[in-house]
Each structure stands twice: as C-alpha cells, then as structure tokens.
Design a protein around this motif. Structure first.
Motif, PDB file in Angstrom:
ATOM      1  N   ILE A 265      66.033  43.775  36.880  1.00 15.61           N
ATOM      2  CA  ILE A 265      65.212  42.570  36.726  1.00 15.61           C
ATOM      3  C   ILE A 265      63.933  42.888  35.943  1.00 15.61           C
ATOM      4  CG2 ILE A 265      63.842  40.836  37.967  1.00 15.61           C
ATOM      5  CD1 ILE A 265      66.824  40.281  38.113  1.00 15.61           C
ATOM      6  N   THR A 266      63.317  44.021  36.241  1.00 15.21           N
ATOM      7  CA  THR A 266      62.096  44.402  35.527  1.00 15.21           C
ATOM      8  C   THR A 266      62.376  44.603  34.038  1.00 15.21           C
ATOM      9  OG1 THR A 266      61.183  45.422  37.527  1.00 15.21           O
ATOM     10  CG2 THR A 266      60.219  46.088  35.419  1.00 15.21           C
ATOM     11  N   GLN A 267      63.461  45.272  33.712  1.00 13.57           N
ATOM     12  CA  GLN A 267      63.804  45.471  32.301  1.00 13.57           C
ATOM     13  C   GLN A 267      64.126  44.146  31.615  1.00 13.57           C
ATOM     14  OE1 GLN A 267      63.362  48.191  30.478  1.00 13.57           O
ATOM     15  NE2 GLN A 267      62.465  48.976  32.370  1.00 13.57           N
ATOM     16  N   PHE A 268      64.804  43.267  32.327  1.00 14.25           N
ATOM     17  CA  PHE A 268      65.093  41.927  31.791  1.00 14.25           C
ATOM     18  C   PHE A 268      63.784  41.233  31.429  1.00 14.25           C
ATOM     19  CE2 PHE A 268      65.499  37.361  32.888  1.00 14.25           C
ATOM     20  CZ  PHE A 268      66.335  36.967  31.859  1.00 14.25           C
ATOM     21  N   TRP A 269      62.792  41.293  32.321  1.00 19.37           N
ATOM     22  CA  TRP A 269      61.509  40.653  32.044  1.00 19.37           C
ATOM     23  C   TRP A 269      60.788  41.337  30.883  1.00 19.37           C
ATOM     24  CZ3 TRP A 269      62.592  37.499  36.097  1.00 19.37           C
ATOM     25  CH2 TRP A 269      61.900  36.287  36.129  1.00 19.37           C
ATOM     26  N   ARG A 270      60.890  42.658  30.799  1.00 19.61           N
ATOM     27  CA  ARG A 270      60.232  43.371  29.688  1.00 19.61           C
ATOM     28  C   ARG A 270      60.794  42.912  28.339  1.00 19.61           C
ATOM     29  NH1 ARG A 270      56.784  46.508  31.878  1.00 19.61           N
ATOM     30  NH2 ARG A 270      57.208  47.820  33.673  1.00 19.61           N
ATOM     31  N   ARG A 271      62.081  42.580  28.307  1.00 13.32           N
ATOM     32  CA  ARG A 271      62.694  42.131  27.059  1.00 13.32           C
ATOM     33  C   ARG A 271      62.389  40.660  26.758  1.00 13.32           C
ATOM     34  NH1 ARG A 271      66.636  45.292  29.310  1.00 13.32           N
ATOM     35  NH2 ARG A 271      67.786  43.514  30.151  1.00 13.32           N
ATOM     36  N   THR A 272      62.255  39.844  27.798  1.00 13.68           N
ATOM     37  CA  THR A 272      62.132  38.406  27.574  1.00 13.68           C
ATOM     38  C   THR A 272      60.705  37.878  27.654  1.00 13.68           C
ATOM     39  OG1 THR A 272      62.633  37.985  29.902  1.00 13.68           O
ATOM     40  CG2 THR A 272      64.489  37.922  28.353  1.00 13.68           C
TER      41      THR A 272
ATOM     42  N   MET B 264      71.690  21.319  29.166  1.00 11.47           N
ATOM     43  CA  MET B 264      71.145  22.653  29.364  1.00 11.47           C
ATOM     44  C   MET B 264      70.307  22.726  30.641  1.00 11.47           C
ATOM     45  SD  MET B 264      70.803  25.719  28.109  1.00 11.47           S
ATOM     46  CE  MET B 264      69.714  27.034  27.692  1.00 11.47           C
ATOM     47  N   ASP B 265      69.615  21.626  31.003  1.00 13.54           N
ATOM     48  CA  ASP B 265      68.770  21.642  32.186  1.00 13.54           C
ATOM     49  C   ASP B 265      69.557  21.934  33.459  1.00 13.54           C
ATOM     50  OD1 ASP B 265      66.516  21.174  30.712  1.00 13.54           O
ATOM     51  OD2 ASP B 265      66.597  19.001  30.986  1.00 13.54           O
ATOM     52  N   ALA B 266      70.725  21.324  33.617  1.00 15.13           N
ATOM     53  CA  ALA B 266      71.546  21.572  34.806  1.00 15.13           C
ATOM     54  C   ALA B 266      72.043  23.010  34.820  1.00 15.13           C
ATOM     55  CB  ALA B 266      72.724  20.608  34.837  1.00 15.13           C
ATOM     56  N   GLU B 267      72.406  23.531  33.658  1.00 11.28           N
ATOM     57  CA  GLU B 267      72.863  24.922  33.562  1.00 11.28           C
ATOM     58  C   GLU B 267      71.734  25.880  33.939  1.00 11.28           C
ATOM     59  OE1 GLU B 267      74.722  28.071  30.310  1.00 11.28           O
ATOM     60  OE2 GLU B 267      73.933  26.142  29.626  1.00 11.28           O
ATOM     61  N   VAL B 268      70.542  25.622  33.442  1.00 12.59           N
ATOM     62  CA  VAL B 268      69.383  26.466  33.756  1.00 12.59           C
ATOM     63  C   VAL B 268      69.064  26.391  35.246  1.00 12.59           C
ATOM     64  CG1 VAL B 268      66.875  26.673  33.433  1.00 12.59           C
ATOM     65  CG2 VAL B 268      68.380  26.469  31.450  1.00 12.59           C
ATOM     66  N   ALA B 269      69.090  25.196  35.810  1.00 12.14           N
ATOM     67  CA  ALA B 269      68.791  25.029  37.232  1.00 12.14           C
ATOM     68  C   ALA B 269      69.807  25.767  38.099  1.00 12.14           C
ATOM     69  CB  ALA B 269      68.759  23.549  37.591  1.00 12.14           C
ATOM     70  N   LEU B 270      71.077  25.650  37.747  1.00 13.75           N
ATOM     71  CA  LEU B 270      72.116  26.327  38.516  1.00 13.75           C
ATOM     72  C   LEU B 270      72.002  27.846  38.399  1.00 13.75           C
ATOM     73  CD1 LEU B 270      74.557  25.863  40.317  1.00 13.75           C
ATOM     74  CD2 LEU B 270      75.972  25.814  38.273  1.00 13.75           C
TER      75      LEU B 270
ATOM     76  N   PRO C 135      64.983  30.043  26.327  1.00 16.65           N
ATOM     77  CA  PRO C 135      66.376  29.620  26.514  1.00 16.65           C
ATOM     78  C   PRO C 135      67.401  30.660  26.056  1.00 16.65           C
ATOM     79  CG  PRO C 135      65.103  27.879  25.457  1.00 16.65           C
ATOM     80  CD  PRO C 135      64.221  29.086  25.522  1.00 16.65           C
ATOM     81  N   ALA C 136      67.035  31.503  25.115  1.00 16.72           N
ATOM     82  CA  ALA C 136      67.963  32.523  24.637  1.00 16.72           C
ATOM     83  C   ALA C 136      68.268  33.569  25.712  1.00 16.72           C
ATOM     84  CB  ALA C 136      67.397  33.209  23.392  1.00 16.72           C
ATOM     85  N   ALA C 137      67.484  33.598  26.788  1.00 18.68           N
ATOM     86  CA  ALA C 137      67.683  34.586  27.852  1.00 18.68           C
ATOM     87  C   ALA C 137      68.777  34.202  28.835  1.00 18.68           C
ATOM     88  CB  ALA C 137      66.374  34.810  28.596  1.00 18.68           C
TER      89      ALA C 137
ATOM     90  N   ARG D 104      63.582  29.995  36.696  1.00 21.94           N
ATOM     91  CA  ARG D 104      63.751  28.753  35.943  1.00 21.94           C
ATOM     92  C   ARG D 104      62.674  28.606  34.877  1.00 21.94           C
ATOM     93  NH1 ARG D 104      61.898  24.166  35.134  1.00 21.94           N
ATOM     94  NH2 ARG D 104      60.267  24.340  36.692  1.00 21.94           N
ATOM     95  N   ARG D 105      61.424  28.899  35.247  1.00 22.75           N
ATOM     96  CA  ARG D 105      60.338  28.806  34.270  1.00 22.75           C
ATOM     97  C   ARG D 105      60.541  29.779  33.110  1.00 22.75           C
ATOM     98  NH1 ARG D 105      57.818  28.164  39.093  1.00 22.75           N
ATOM     99  NH2 ARG D 105      57.072  30.315  39.183  1.00 22.75           N
ATOM    100  N   LEU D 106      61.034  30.966  33.396  1.00 28.82           N
ATOM    101  CA  LEU D 106      61.325  31.925  32.327  1.00 28.82           C
ATOM    102  C   LEU D 106      62.411  31.379  31.404  1.00 28.82           C
ATOM    103  CD1 LEU D 106      61.219  35.023  31.209  1.00 28.82           C
ATOM    104  CD2 LEU D 106      63.354  35.134  32.456  1.00 28.82           C
ATOM    105  N   LEU D 107      63.471  30.841  31.995  1.00 27.54           N
ATOM    106  CA  LEU D 107      64.583  30.336  31.188  1.00 27.54           C
ATOM    107  C   LEU D 107      64.194  29.113  30.364  1.00 27.54           C
ATOM    108  CD1 LEU D 107      67.527  30.775  33.712  1.00 27.54           C
ATOM    109  CD2 LEU D 107      66.889  32.270  31.802  1.00 27.54           C
ATOM    110  N   VAL D 108      63.313  28.284  30.881  1.00 28.28           N
ATOM    111  CA  VAL D 108      62.828  27.135  30.112  1.00 28.28           C
ATOM    112  C   VAL D 108      61.993  27.622  28.930  1.00 28.28           C
ATOM    113  CG1 VAL D 108      61.261  25.145  30.201  1.00 28.28           C
ATOM    114  CG2 VAL D 108      62.969  25.470  31.997  1.00 28.28           C
TER     115      VAL D 108
END
Length: 136
Positions: free
Chosen positions: A32-39, A1-7, A89-91, A82-86
């Motif tokens: 992007i703003t709406q994505f952040w509001r959800r995650t 998952m780490d390589a997928e998140v990094a890519l 992970p569901a995002a 990357r920090r958001l995805l870590v």
C-alpha cells in the motif's frame, strides 16, 4: 466510473482492515505504501503513518470485539482510497492488481459478521448472500 471507484474503494477498505491484524501485515503495508508513492507521492509518508496507527487500532478493536470501531476504520480507509482514485483515475487498475496480489482469493473482502436481536413476536432474517423469503 463513480460506481466502479466506490466499489473498489469499499473492497480496498475492507481488505486493508481485515489484513492489518494478520501475519501478512508487513507485505500489505509495504504494498500500500509503494502504491501511494507511485500515485500520490506527496501523501505517501502520511499514509504510511496512518497505516501503522490504523493497525494498532484494528488489533485493539479486534481484541475487544469492537465491531463499531472496525466498521469505522473500514469506512475511513474506504474514503481515503476513494479520494485517491477520484484524484488519480489511472490508479484504478493498479489498485485492483494490488488487491488481487494481497488477497488472491478475496477472502478478506468477503468476511461477513452479523449480529441480531429479536424479542417478542419479532423475526430476524440474515444472510451472507441471496435470501428469498416467502411468508404465507
């Protein structure tokens, strides 16, 4: 998952910075703003402000042909994503879908800029994709 998140984070940073200086900016910012509001709703307003400031930096750097600043901005957004995805992970799938919507043909993430200088007997080999060199 780490390589997928990094890519995915790398692709997101590159795509976001490339699209900041285009006519699609408002659509990109809103997505992007709406994505952040959800995650990560607690960070959404901060990210929205960073997007606006980042756009100004991208436009200034592009006008000055300042590739170093553009590279730094790509890395900055790559780290933020990357920090958001870590943390969430569901995002991953939602971000992938958003990037496909914002840049359907993937052209922003594939933008390649190369610079090289050679002197004396030096050689420079550059390629945007695969390169095979056989010297005899």
């Amino acid at each position: 998952m780490d390589a997928e998140v990094a890519l995915l984070a790398q692709s997101a940073g590159t795509t976001l910075v490339a699209l900041m200086a285009t006519d699609a900016w408002h659509h990109v910012r809103d997505g992007i703003t709406q994505f952040w509001r959800r995650t990560q709703p607690e960070r959404a307003d901060t990210v929205a402000a960073e997007l606006e400031a980042g756009r100004e930096d991208v436009i200034a750097a592009a006008d000055a042909d300042d590739q170093e600043t553009l590279d730094e901005l790509r890395l900055q957004w790559q780290g933020t994503v990357r920090r958001l995805l870590v943390a969430r992970p569901a995002a991953v799938q939602e971000l992938r879908a958003l990037l496909d919507q914002l840049d359907p043909d993937g052209s922003a993430a594939r933008r390649i800029t190369q610079h090289a200088t050679a002197s004396g007997q030096a050689r420079v080999y550059q390629a945007g994709r695969d390169q095979h060199i056989t010297e005899r």
